[in-house]
Design an enzyme around this catalytic site. Sequence first.
Site, mmCIF file in Angstrom:
data_model
loop_
_atom_site.group_PDB
_atom_site.id
_atom_site.type_symbol
_atom_site.label_atom_id
_atom_site.label_comp_id
_atom_site.label_asym_id
_atom_site.label_seq_id
_atom_site.Cartn_x
_atom_site.Cartn_y
_atom_site.Cartn_z
ATOM 1 N N SER A 179 0.844 -1.194 0.000
ATOM 2 C CA SER A 179 0.000 0.000 0.000
ATOM 3 C C SER A 179 0.885 1.252 0.000
ATOM 4 O O SER A 179 1.708 1.416 -0.886
ATOM 5 C CB SER A 179 -0.943 -0.047 1.211
ATOM 6 O OG SER A 179 -2.006 0.848 1.060
ATOM 7 N N ASP A 319 -5.411 -3.654 -2.333
ATOM 8 C CA ASP A 319 -4.477 -3.281 -1.275
ATOM 9 C C ASP A 319 -3.640 -4.458 -0.758
ATOM 10 O O ASP A 319 -4.165 -5.441 -0.245
ATOM 11 C CB ASP A 319 -5.287 -2.680 -0.117
ATOM 12 C CG ASP A 319 -4.413 -2.070 0.958
ATOM 13 O OD1 ASP A 319 -3.199 -2.291 0.932
ATOM 14 O OD2 ASP A 319 -4.954 -1.357 1.829
#
Length: 505
Positions: A179, A319
């Site tokens: 991320s 993510d």
Amino acid sequence: MYKKLIASRLRDLEQAMTYAEWRDIATELDRLEGADAWKQDEMSDDYDYLLIKERLNTLRELRKSGEVRQLVFQLAEGLHGNLGNVADPVLYSYARVGTKKLVQDYIEESVRCLDYVCVGDFPDFSADEKILFFKRTGTSFGRSALLLSGGATLGMFHLGVIKAMFEQNVLPRVISGSSAGAIIASMVGTRTDEELPAIFEPESLSLQAFQTVSLRQVLSGRALMDPSQLQACLERNIHPGSFIQAFERTRRILGVTVSPAEAHQSARLLNYLTAPNVTIQSSVLASCAVPGVFPPVMLDSLDFDGVKHPYMRSKRWVDGSIANDLPMLRLARLHNVNHYIVSQTNPHVVPFMREVNPRRRSVSDAVQQFATAASRDVLKLTRSYVGANAPGRIVDMLNDVLQQRYSGDISVFPKQSPTQLMRMFSNPSAAAIANFIRDGERATWPKLERIRLQTRISRAFEDCLFWLKEQGAMRAHDGRRPRRARPGDRLKLAVSDGRRTGEPG
């Protein structure tokens, strides 16, 4: 008066502007508070000091006598990252800087011996035997990696961690990010040492990654944020190209984690081995695609002509923090990593992290472990009832978050404030980035000596292997023997300031 002096120096420590200043004050405090005396005293129940002292004397005597084959035998037999428990965190909890002098002397002597074997000219120990020794023993010893967690804007903290490590020449070549950590890791992994200092200048960065979409677009099924804004941010800050191109250019081993958007897929660690032709920018875009905030992403790859094509066209990714924030097991298998330095900024993790004294386990630690285990059991029971539909995938996602390990052998984390948490999906100003970098540096300074000592031997293995390969290439090119270095000299590597480069053996 004595207590006032210590209190004054503690205030100075909090206000230190550079690591050199911080270290000088911390070293003085170690003297004033009695930690210096503890460091000088070899004896302790926390490690096998008799074994370490014996090993130190043996290595030193063999090096001085020039018995290279016996020295190599002793190195191969005894080099281990936690020999005699020397890597135990408790040994780094007494002093602000360093640990037992005996431990430090042993580590430095081990490195001196490796240098001696590497650069020495021995009639009965050839260059080929040297390379074989360094490859085998280095593989057995292992290496370190830096792992950068997610955390949206809070991940700018990673810049300060990297700055502190880079300036002290202890930044590992293996760097993985998830991320927001994937953005910072890729900024590092696509730049050479000469280019890297530019990312520590807040005014030179353009990290405007967040732009909301209209309410009508949200209601029509789109995510909250515009992915084109994030993509533009990545294009401004991450050099274009694939993982293999970045590796060949910088010799850094960059990893980016992504999670599957659909069922029947597994989380992936993308790097120059697992996905050599995948573009780094598309990987980071996917790793930053927080569900509900950004839409899932299809990866891109480059063919032999450099033309961009879809990678696994039917699959979408999200993510990387959800299923694999810190891909320790995968890094161990791919890159022989067995020592992990973690910069952790996830808002659901940092509140539960603290500098715990290993000698004193608290009740809150036990309560936290019990609550985590109970939550996992509840999710497991819930999953058995909801099936494989959308609610079931949400339960799986929550279970993935709870099952992960979020700390490393050495962990660095910030003191997060409510204001920072409220702004984690907002674009940081240059002033905010400067604050994050400063906070990251200051959080890393107390860990730097431990990082230096616990990565010292593995860095020496990499240095020596690169030097030997460089000398072999020189001989093969023009038939000349390389200049003989003096035994004990620190190796002069590819760049003048001594930082490591070169592919591992």
